[in-house]
Enzyme design. Structure first.
Site, PDB file in Angstrom:
ATOM      1  N   ALA A 211       0.863  -1.187   0.000  1.00 46.78           N
ATOM      2  CA  ALA A 211       0.000   0.000   0.000  1.00 46.78           C
ATOM      3  C   ALA A 211       0.893   1.228   0.000  1.00 46.78           C
ATOM      4  O   ALA A 211       1.677   1.435   0.935  1.00 46.78           O
ATOM      5  CB  ALA A 211      -0.909   0.009   1.227  1.00 46.78           C
ATOM      6  N   HIS A 212       0.788   2.008  -1.065  1.00 47.55           N
ATOM      7  CA  HIS A 212       1.651   3.185  -1.163  1.00 47.55           C
ATOM      8  C   HIS A 212       0.991   4.356  -1.887  1.00 47.55           C
ATOM      9  O   HIS A 212       1.513   5.468  -1.871  1.00 47.55           O
ATOM     10  CB  HIS A 212       2.933   2.837  -1.922  1.00 47.55           C
ATOM     11  CG  HIS A 212       2.707   2.628  -3.395  1.00 47.55           C
ATOM     12  ND1 HIS A 212       2.181   1.461  -3.891  1.00 47.55           N
ATOM     13  CD2 HIS A 212       2.910   3.438  -4.464  1.00 47.55           C
ATOM     14  CE1 HIS A 212       2.078   1.554  -5.201  1.00 47.55           C
ATOM     15  NE2 HIS A 212       2.503   2.749  -5.576  1.00 47.55           N
ATOM     16  N   ARG A 213      -0.163   4.138  -2.513  1.00 48.11           N
ATOM     17  CA  ARG A 213      -0.761   5.189  -3.326  1.00 48.11           C
ATOM     18  C   ARG A 213      -1.156   6.387  -2.465  1.00 48.11           C
ATOM     19  O   ARG A 213      -1.651   6.226  -1.345  1.00 48.11           O
ATOM     20  CB  ARG A 213      -1.981   4.665  -4.076  1.00 48.11           C
ATOM     21  CG  ARG A 213      -1.659   3.540  -5.054  1.00 48.11           C
ATOM     22  CD  ARG A 213      -2.844   3.251  -5.954  1.00 48.11           C
ATOM     23  NE  ARG A 213      -3.128   4.435  -6.758  1.00 48.11           N
ATOM     24  CZ  ARG A 213      -2.464   4.758  -7.864  1.00 48.11           C
ATOM     25  NH1 ARG A 213      -1.485   3.999  -8.293  1.00 48.11           N
ATOM     26  NH2 ARG A 213      -2.770   5.841  -8.531  1.00 48.11           N
ATOM     27  N   ASP A 288      -2.595  -1.971  -3.606  1.00 51.44           N
ATOM     28  CA  ASP A 288      -3.163  -0.843  -4.336  1.00 51.44           C
ATOM     29  C   ASP A 288      -2.314  -0.524  -5.565  1.00 51.44           C
ATOM     30  O   ASP A 288      -2.466   0.513  -6.191  1.00 51.44           O
ATOM     31  CB  ASP A 288      -3.332   0.391  -3.445  1.00 51.44           C
ATOM     32  CG  ASP A 288      -2.024   0.928  -2.874  1.00 51.44           C
ATOM     33  OD1 ASP A 288      -0.934   0.403  -3.237  1.00 51.44           O
ATOM     34  OD2 ASP A 288      -2.073   1.870  -2.060  1.00 51.44           O
TER      35      ASP A 288
END
Length: 375
Positions: A211-213, A288
């Site tokens: 998860a990095h967005r 994501d």
């Protein structure tokens, strides 16, 4: 290029992030096999050693001819600095074609610099659409497609998007170069990676999270929802979640004062082979990332996408992926649907020869009918 290359003597490849390095690796190697002069320009969009140089080393790629070292900045400043630096390189070398991949700021800057320098642009992985203009990547994709001379969509569906938008460049369905990379390196990852023993993991008995967005991790409520849904499912199924955490996401956790649920264990960013091994060994992947949706589909690992839109709908069509959003109840429901799913789906992204097909097209002067992807 070689003597039968219709006058193309030098190809420039512009890249700047981990996914671009992985997906451009087959193109770089194909150039080398054919004796093509490949000018490699790294924008430095990913500037961490963990997210950058190690991938060149493991993929056995040459050191870039140029590294612009732009680093992390606002979208406008980052793209502007890249544009200026790439333009200087192109003015000096004047390649016959510039290849860009995907949808990053590096992609857009490379395409713009080439177009403004009257150099042909080839867009690898063209035609992807999430239809969500709040995503900066969507703008990058659309603009790049409309200024490209050669467009290489990975699937017939993405080709259809390009045709409906009446792009002016030649369209060739090439497949996705990520298939080339994963087919080449997945066995090596199984053989060489020690990540499972290092982390004390058993194959098919853990979940993987990425998860990095910005829309997920830069908003406290969104990030908290995401973590709640994933950890809730992990608790229900009595499995651990491994989260190789991006530096940006870690800084947001600290800034927001969020405490990770005990079911989620963070680890440092991983190199290519270790991450590939975790993707293949996990019983389920939460992500994501668009690239991870592709990779899990190819590797046969069920995926739950923590977004409301995706530019990789083919992964859902074949049954490899489920779009969950961020609501914890929806995440749990999607994960329940995907867990234990047999990987009997067809890979929709080609046969692992996309790079050769792209270079064949450039050599032939872009004749789409000669470059169809085998079913």
């Amino acid at each position: 290029m070689t003597a039968d290359s219709d006058g193309v003597s030098q190809v420039a490849i512009v890249l700047g992030t981990r996914p671009e390095i992985i997906k451009c690796a087959p193109l770089i190697k194909a150039c080398d096999r054919r004796g093509v002069d490949c000018l490699l320009v790294h924008t430095g969009q990913h500037y961490s050693e963990d997210l950058d140089q190690v991938f060149f080393d493991q993929l056995e790629l040459p050191t870039p001819d140029y590294n612009l070292e732009v680093g992390s900045r606002s979208h406008g400043e980052q793209t502007g600095r890249m544009l200026e630096g790439i333009e200087d390189v192109l003015d000096e070398h004047v390649p016959d074609v510039v290849l860009v991949q995907g949808d990053t700021n590096s992609t857009l800057a490379g395409a713009l610099a080439a177009a403004k320098s009257n150099i042909d642009v080839g867009h690898v992985e063209a035609g992807l659409r999430s239809f969500d203009r709040e995503m900066p990547e969507e703008t990058n994709r659309v603009v790049t497609d409309h200024i490209s001379d050669y467009l290489f969509p990975p699937t017939e569906e993405t080709k259809g998007y390009l045709e409906r938008e009446s792009v002016s460049g030649e369209i060739v369905v090439a497949g996705n170069t990520v298939v080339d990379s994963l087919y080449e390196y997945r066995d090596l990852a199984t053989e060489k990676s020690q990540i499972l023993s290092t982390l004390g993991l058993t194959e098919d008995d853990f979940y993987l999270l990425t998860a990095h967005r910005a829309e997920n991790v830069d908003d406290r409520d969104s990030f908290a929802q995401l973590l709640d849904g994933v950890s809730r499912f992990a608790a229900q199924t009595d499995r651990e979640v491994v989260y190789p955490i991006h530096p940006r996401a870690q800084s947001r956790l600290d800034e927001f004062g969020l405490t990770l649920p005990e079911e989620i264990r963070t680890v440092e960013p991983l190199d290519f082979l270790d991450f590939l091994r975790l993707e293949a060994a996990a019983s389920l992947v939460f992500t994501d990332s668009g690239g991870v949706q592709e990779e899990t589909c190819i590797l046969g690992t069920p995926c739950v996408t923590l977004r409301y839109t995706t530019e990789r709908p083919e992964t859902a069509y074949v049954g490899a992926n489920c779009l969950a959003g961020l609501d914890p109840d929806d995440v749990v429901e999607a994960a329940s649907t995907m867990l234990g799913k047999h990987a009997d789906w067809d890979v929709p992204f080609g046969d692992g020869h996309a790079a050769e097909r792209i270079l064949d097209t450039l050599a032939a002067g872009a004749e789409p009918e000669t470059a169809e992807v085998p079913k």
